[in-house]
Design a protein around this motif. Structure first.
Motif, PDB file in Angstrom:
ATOM      1  N   SER A  42       0.854  -1.187   0.000  1.00  0.00           N
ATOM      2  CA  SER A  42       0.000   0.000   0.000  1.00  0.00           C
ATOM      3  C   SER A  42       0.886   1.231   0.000  1.00  0.00           C
ATOM      4  O   SER A  42       1.948   1.252   0.642  1.00  0.00           O
ATOM      5  CB  SER A  42      -0.901   0.028   1.235  1.00  0.00           C
ATOM      6  N   VAL A  43       0.441   2.267  -0.711  1.00  0.00           N
ATOM      7  CA  VAL A  43       1.171   3.530  -0.729  1.00  0.00           C
ATOM      8  C   VAL A  43       0.675   4.385   0.435  1.00  0.00           C
ATOM      9  O   VAL A  43      -0.526   4.658   0.552  1.00  0.00           O
ATOM     10  CB  VAL A  43       0.958   4.283  -2.062  1.00  0.00           C
ATOM     11  N   LEU A  44       1.585   4.781   1.305  1.00  0.00           N
ATOM     12  CA  LEU A  44       1.222   5.627   2.441  1.00  0.00           C
ATOM     13  C   LEU A  44       1.102   7.080   1.981  1.00  0.00           C
ATOM     14  O   LEU A  44       1.275   7.402   0.808  1.00  0.00           O
ATOM     15  CB  LEU A  44       2.272   5.481   3.545  1.00  0.00           C
ATOM     16  N   ALA A  45       0.779   7.970   2.905  1.00  0.00           N
ATOM     17  CA  ALA A  45       0.606   9.385   2.560  1.00  0.00           C
ATOM     18  C   ALA A  45       1.879   9.923   1.901  1.00  0.00           C
ATOM     19  O   ALA A  45       2.989   9.719   2.400  1.00  0.00           O
ATOM     20  CB  ALA A  45       0.289  10.184   3.816  1.00  0.00           C
ATOM     21  N   ILE A  46       1.724  10.590   0.773  1.00  0.00           N
ATOM     22  CA  ILE A  46       2.861  11.151   0.046  1.00  0.00           C
ATOM     23  C   ILE A  46       3.436  12.319   0.836  1.00  0.00           C
ATOM     24  O   ILE A  46       2.696  13.178   1.326  1.00  0.00           O
ATOM     25  CB  ILE A  46       2.423  11.613  -1.357  1.00  0.00           C
ATOM     26  N   ALA A  47       4.747  12.339   0.965  1.00  0.00           N
ATOM     27  CA  ALA A  47       5.430  13.414   1.695  1.00  0.00           C
ATOM     28  C   ALA A  47       6.195  14.298   0.715  1.00  0.00           C
ATOM     29  O   ALA A  47       6.688  13.830  -0.313  1.00  0.00           O
ATOM     30  CB  ALA A  47       6.391  12.826   2.724  1.00  0.00           C
ATOM     31  N   GLU A  48       6.293  15.576   1.024  1.00  0.00           N
ATOM     32  CA  GLU A  48       7.071  16.513   0.210  1.00  0.00           C
ATOM     33  C   GLU A  48       8.107  17.201   1.086  1.00  0.00           C
ATOM     34  O   GLU A  48       7.818  17.592   2.226  1.00  0.00           O
ATOM     35  CB  GLU A  48       6.167  17.573  -0.422  1.00  0.00           C
ATOM     36  N   ILE A  49       9.322  17.348   0.575  1.00  0.00           N
ATOM     37  CA  ILE A  49      10.353  18.110   1.271  1.00  0.00           C
ATOM     38  C   ILE A  49      10.042  19.597   1.117  1.00  0.00           C
ATOM     39  O   ILE A  49       9.847  20.093   0.004  1.00  0.00           O
ATOM     40  CB  ILE A  49      11.755  17.811   0.696  1.00  0.00           C
ATOM     41  N   ASP A  50      10.012  20.308   2.221  1.00  0.00           N
ATOM     42  CA  ASP A  50       9.707  21.738   2.210  1.00  0.00           C
ATOM     43  C   ASP A  50      11.009  22.530   2.117  1.00  0.00           C
ATOM     44  O   ASP A  50      11.755  22.636   3.081  1.00  0.00           O
ATOM     45  CB  ASP A  50       8.937  22.113   3.480  1.00  0.00           C
ATOM     46  N   PHE A  51      11.299  23.089   0.939  1.00  0.00           N
ATOM     47  CA  PHE A  51      12.513  23.879   0.716  1.00  0.00           C
ATOM     48  C   PHE A  51      12.235  25.390   0.807  1.00  0.00           C
ATOM     49  O   PHE A  51      13.061  26.188   0.366  1.00  0.00           O
ATOM     50  CB  PHE A  51      13.076  23.586  -0.678  1.00  0.00           C
ATOM     51  N   SER A  52      11.097  25.787   1.337  1.00  0.00           N
ATOM     52  CA  SER A  52      10.679  27.189   1.250  1.00  0.00           C
ATOM     53  C   SER A  52      11.628  28.144   1.957  1.00  0.00           C
ATOM     54  O   SER A  52      11.674  29.341   1.626  1.00  0.00           O
ATOM     55  CB  SER A  52       9.263  27.352   1.817  1.00  0.00           C
ATOM     56  N   ASP A  80      24.632  16.827   4.137  1.00  0.00           N
ATOM     57  CA  ASP A  80      24.441  17.633   5.343  1.00  0.00           C
ATOM     58  C   ASP A  80      22.990  17.604   5.813  1.00  0.00           C
ATOM     59  O   ASP A  80      22.709  17.537   7.015  1.00  0.00           O
ATOM     60  CB  ASP A  80      24.860  19.085   5.088  1.00  0.00           C
ATOM     61  N   ALA A  81      22.059  17.671   4.862  1.00  0.00           N
ATOM     62  CA  ALA A  81      20.640  17.715   5.214  1.00  0.00           C
ATOM     63  C   ALA A  81      20.181  16.441   5.909  1.00  0.00           C
ATOM     64  O   ALA A  81      19.196  16.449   6.653  1.00  0.00           O
ATOM     65  CB  ALA A  81      19.804  17.971   3.966  1.00  0.00           C
ATOM     66  N   LYS A  82      20.899  15.343   5.680  1.00  0.00           N
ATOM     67  CA  LYS A  82      20.524  14.082   6.311  1.00  0.00           C
ATOM     68  C   LYS A  82      21.271  13.794   7.607  1.00  0.00           C
ATOM     69  O   LYS A  82      20.734  13.138   8.500  1.00  0.00           O
ATOM     70  CB  LYS A  82      20.754  12.918   5.328  1.00  0.00           C
ATOM     71  N   TRP A  83      22.521  14.291   7.713  1.00  0.00           N
ATOM     72  CA  TRP A  83      23.391  13.776   8.763  1.00  0.00           C
ATOM     73  C   TRP A  83      24.042  14.815   9.665  1.00  0.00           C
ATOM     74  O   TRP A  83      24.671  14.436  10.648  1.00  0.00           O
ATOM     75  CB  TRP A  83      24.489  12.908   8.124  1.00  0.00           C
ATOM     76  N   ARG A  84      23.927  16.120   9.357  1.00  0.00           N
ATOM     77  CA  ARG A  84      24.635  17.120  10.171  1.00  0.00           C
ATOM     78  C   ARG A  84      23.634  18.103  10.770  1.00  0.00           C
ATOM     79  O   ARG A  84      23.270  19.104  10.146  1.00  0.00           O
ATOM     80  CB  ARG A  84      25.679  17.832   9.312  1.00  0.00           C
ATOM     81  N   PRO A  85      23.171  17.828  12.022  1.00  0.00           N
ATOM     82  CA  PRO A  85      22.101  18.616  12.635  1.00  0.00           C
ATOM     83  C   PRO A  85      22.424  20.097  12.793  1.00  0.00           C
ATOM     84  O   PRO A  85      21.506  20.915  12.897  1.00  0.00           O
ATOM     85  CB  PRO A  85      21.925  17.959  14.012  1.00  0.00           C
ATOM     86  N   PHE A 129      19.954  20.873   7.193  1.00  0.00           N
ATOM     87  CA  PHE A 129      19.353  19.870   8.070  1.00  0.00           C
ATOM     88  C   PHE A 129      18.135  20.459   8.780  1.00  0.00           C
ATOM     89  O   PHE A 129      17.091  19.807   8.908  1.00  0.00           O
ATOM     90  CB  PHE A 129      20.381  19.391   9.102  1.00  0.00           C
ATOM     91  N   GLN A 130      18.276  21.680   9.227  1.00  0.00           N
ATOM     92  CA  GLN A 130      17.226  22.330  10.023  1.00  0.00           C
ATOM     93  C   GLN A 130      16.076  22.879   9.185  1.00  0.00           C
ATOM     94  O   GLN A 130      15.036  23.259   9.736  1.00  0.00           O
ATOM     95  CB  GLN A 130      17.845  23.467  10.852  1.00  0.00           C
ATOM     96  N   ASN A 131      16.252  22.919   7.857  1.00  0.00           N
ATOM     97  CA  ASN A 131      15.251  23.565   7.008  1.00  0.00           C
ATOM     98  C   ASN A 131      14.785  22.675   5.855  1.00  0.00           C
ATOM     99  O   ASN A 131      14.463  23.171   4.769  1.00  0.00           O
ATOM    100  CB  ASN A 131      15.801  24.881   6.472  1.00  0.00           C
TER     101      ASN A 131
END
Length: 231
Positions: free
Chosen positions: A137-147, A160-165, A170-172
């Protein structure tokens, strides 16, 4: 996650478990072997009619040649995971030394071929699939918010966005769930995610990463059949 410290050895773990009479959740050894090679996986998806960005392969020792499709491009390792080797400098806006340097960096740091891929400069989606009694089953589609990203920063989920808090990226890069996309787009996205599941012999759970172009046409970037399931 691995046997001998080499990330690519993760593909062997399910086979070892099975040889010891034990089962494990997630991808099988054939599925992991396939999807850990971005070029092979891309070729398979394309063969079954799933839209993928155009791409070109450049092997170590091979000088960057003229790219057969227009920029922008993104340069990434062929066999790496978790955005390894991907930084803001991986997105190339025009031909020249920056492209050559990005390819050299992959050859030197990873000792493997570099993929020069069409950069879909649009929205990024994560599509999770979960199987119950072997029916995905396909779960709710997620979107990365780059705003929050400034215009000069490529809208990508890099290392960095995945591994460096401590980093801005990473924070955005939060996820919007469900993604605010038209239902007709969501239907196509779900169909492509299921097609990717079937083509790669997936089981239990996977995550499919896609980008939408300006016309909301989806393209599959990657199939993760051993995705991180931690909180």
């Amino acid at each position: 996650e691995a046997l001998l410290g080499e990330h690519r050895d993760v593909a062997m773990v399910p086979a070892v478990c099975r040889s010891l009479g034990r089962e494990c959740t997630g991808g099988s050894t054939p599925g992991l072997t396939l999807t850990l090679d971005k070029w092979l996986c891309k070729s398979l998806l394309q063969a079954v009619g799933v839209s993928v960005p155009e791409a070109q392969l450049i092997f170590p020792g091979e000088a960057p040649r003229e790219v057969a499709f227009p920029p922008p491009w993104i340069v990434k390792p062929t066999r790496a995971d978790a955005s390894e080797g991907i930084t803001a400098a991986s997105v190339i806006r025009e031909p020249g030394e920056a492209l050559a340097e990005a390819v050299r960096r992959i050859h030197q740091d990873f000792s493997q071929a570099a993929i020069v891929e069409q950069f879909i400069a649009g929205r990024e989606l994560n599509i999770s699939l979960l199987a119950e009694y072997d029916q995905p089953s396909v779960l709710a589609i997620a979107e990365i918010d780059f705003s929050a990203f400034p215009p000069e920063l490529p809208r990508i989920v890099d290392f960095d966005a995945k591994w460096r808090p401590e980093t801005f990226v990473f924070q955005n890069t939060p996820r919007l769930i469900p993604a605010p996309i038209p239902e007709e787009t969501a239907v196509v996205v779900r169909e492509m995610a299921l097609a990717a599941w079937n083509a790669t012999g997936s089981r239990d759970y996977i995550r499919v990463d896609m980008r939408l172009d300006d016309d909301l046409q989806p393209f599959v970037l990657e199939v993760n059949i051993n995705p991180d399931i931690t909180p």
